[in-house]
Design an enzyme around this catalytic site. Structure first.
Site: not given
Length: 249
Positions: A86, A119-120, A156, A191
């Site tokens: 997020g 991710s985060a 990413h 990715e």
């Protein structure tokens, strides 16, 4: 420490974590109940339900940390903590305000709690969040993150398209700007890849589930260092755990 850090939680055209179920099942073997940290998104209940559904096929039940009466105590006794993606700034601010950054750091460093990030959730395992891709929609108390690894991470990571006419900075340009001010390696995770840090001091970068959506570049990840050419990496990257770093200088 035991860390399983994904660049992304969802591959194009797939369901959340579907591509990563074999790695999750292996990493969380013996853990039936884990805490999910949904603080990177605004709707904590909906986010928890979505990721809990994704983890169920791996035999892991997730419960939302935000619903715990004593979140700090819950982290201290958890067999595993899963931190979703997020907005990295929102995630870090929320953890800092509740003392959860300290609680997670201590539990994971003690080796009693396994850590899964995406991710985060991967961003905050670095010393700072200075190499996140996210917009600072809120202001955390500081950029200092969990520091579970000594180097920076850029999930990413996207290779520049040589045919593009876009005149904005590429991801590589932004990371090189970071290196102008900081002498700290940056691991760019493409990715469909993950970083695995084991309790025996090993670190490996691999393609998740045998499939990657990265179409450019030479490997699962790329390392940027000050004054050196970028290095494509695959497999063992344990040496990153031993490199000396210097921020703001």
């Amino acid at each position: 420490m035991d860390l399983l850090l994904f660049s992304n939680s969802t591959n194009h055209g797939g369901r959340p974590y579907a591509h990563a179920l074999p790695e999750i099942r292996d990493f969380l073997a013996g853990v039936e109940d884990a805490l999910f940290v949904p603080h990177a998104l605004a709707d904590h209940d909906a986010y928890t339900a979505k990721v809990a559904d994704a983890f169920a096929p791996a035999g892991v039940t997730l419960r939302g940390l935000h619903r715990e009466a004593d979140p700090v105590a819950a982290v201290a006794s958890a067999g595993a903590v899963v931190v979703g993606g997020g907005n990295t700034f929102r995630l870090l601010r929320s953890l800092q305000r509740q003392g959860l950054d300290v609680a997670i750091r201590e539990a994971v460093r003690a080796g009693t709690t396994r850590y899964v990030g995406a991710s985060a959730g991967t961003n905050i395992t670095a010393p700072t969040i200075r190499t996140t891709n996210d917009m600072p929609i809120v202001e955390p108390g500081s950029f200092a993150a969990l520091g579970l690894v000594p180097f920076q991470i850029n999930p990413h990571f996207i290779d520049a398209d040589p045919t593009s006419t876009h005149m904005g900075e590429t991801r590589e340009t932004r990371l090189l700007e970071f290196l102008e001010e900081n002498d700290v390696p940056v691991l760019g995770l493409r990715e469909g890849t993950h970083l695995r840090v084991s309790g025996d001091g090993r670190a490996q970068v691999c393609v998740v589930g045998g499939t990657s959506v990265a179409v450019r570049g030479g490997g699962p990840a790329i390392v940027f260092r000050r004054g050196k050419d970028a290095e494509e990496v695959s497999g063992d990257v344990s040496s990153l755990l031993d490199e000396r770093v210097a921020f703001d200088g």
